[in-house]
Design an enzyme around this catalytic site. Sequence first.
Site, mmCIF file in Angstrom:
data_model
loop_
_atom_site.group_PDB
_atom_site.id
_atom_site.type_symbol
_atom_site.label_atom_id
_atom_site.label_comp_id
_atom_site.label_asym_id
_atom_site.label_seq_id
_atom_site.Cartn_x
_atom_site.Cartn_y
_atom_site.Cartn_z
ATOM 1 N N TYR A 48 150.915 19.241 -4.990
ATOM 2 C CA TYR A 48 152.045 18.830 -5.444
ATOM 3 C C TYR A 48 152.744 19.829 -6.473
ATOM 4 C CZ TYR A 48 150.571 14.347 -3.634
ATOM 5 O OH TYR A 48 149.936 13.350 -2.695
ATOM 6 N N HIS A 106 141.331 16.145 -1.687
ATOM 7 C CA HIS A 106 142.248 15.831 -1.088
ATOM 8 C C HIS A 106 142.115 15.554 0.497
ATOM 9 C CE1 HIS A 106 147.000 16.300 -1.636
ATOM 10 N NE2 HIS A 106 146.765 15.386 -0.942
ATOM 11 N N ASN A 135 141.960 10.837 2.647
ATOM 12 C CA ASN A 135 142.037 11.329 4.145
ATOM 13 C C ASN A 135 140.825 11.389 4.877
ATOM 14 O OD1 ASN A 135 145.005 11.443 3.923
ATOM 15 N ND2 ASN A 135 144.730 12.986 2.678
ATOM 16 N N GLN A 156 141.450 7.600 -0.372
ATOM 17 C CA GLN A 156 142.999 7.442 -0.319
ATOM 18 C C GLN A 156 143.455 7.635 1.149
ATOM 19 O OE1 GLN A 156 146.355 9.899 -2.340
ATOM 20 N NE2 GLN A 156 145.522 8.794 -3.958
ATOM 21 N N ASN A 237 159.865 -2.153 -6.692
ATOM 22 C CA ASN A 237 158.457 -1.781 -6.084
ATOM 23 C C ASN A 237 157.612 -2.659 -7.356
ATOM 24 O OD1 ASN A 237 159.360 -0.446 -4.058
ATOM 25 N ND2 ASN A 237 158.920 1.741 -4.985
#
Length: 266
Positions: A48, A106, A135, A156, A237
């Site tokens: 990111y 990740h 993933n 995640q 949220n």
Amino acid sequence: MEYLTLNNGVKMPILGLGTWDLRGSPGYKAILSALSVGYRLIDTAKMYANEEIVGKACKDSKIAREELFITTKFSGSYASYEGVKRGIDESISLFSDSYIDLALIHEPYGDVFGMYEALQEALECGKVRAVGISNFDKNRYLSFIKRCAVIPAVNQIESHVYFSQLDFKEVLNAHGTQMQAWASFTEGRRNVFAEPKLVEIAKKYNKTAAEVILRYQIEHGIAVIPKSADVKRQQENLNVFDFSLSEEDKAQIALLDCKKSLFNWY
């Protein structure tokens, strides 16, 4: 805020802020506003390119460090034992901190076992409080944990009403790994906020479709990290802890599940 207890006893907020695509001054302001309205978990990643503004926003919020939960993830040039060792220290420095709450691989690519060895070493010396993956589908997950001394605290993965992965969640639960969802709102792949069934259910509770979506996942024990740069949406949220969905409504939402990824990740 509600919390989940990970397999090593660390408590993690069930709802946090995803920061994909939040960069620069606007990104910093978005993260700071999220903290100001009550978010305590901030999810980022090397990919990111925003760890520095995450750290700055956390510092500038004046919230006690022990109240915050910071997650980062390693991939790309960090996809090796040495890469993760370097990345852990780099991330801690960018956060202007002394530790990371949760560090994840990740993607299931690269030297995942070397990466995980480096994560375990960081866990042992206190640089991170929990370690996990992201993933990894069911087959990759089951194959991976056969060689792990430390079972991942978190996996995640993509999860939303069109691809809930609730069956996979049961497998994760059985082995002590917490499921955390990315793309709760499908990241624009579907106009989930206009889904008729969700809109209908939301009206019953005087809520929005977004709140119903998050509540559905939370009631299934799934941690969520929706991204929003808008403070009103951020507050919306968070507004999911004052109602519960009926079993009938949850059954209706379950019918939306096509059991197929919208991202072709798997």
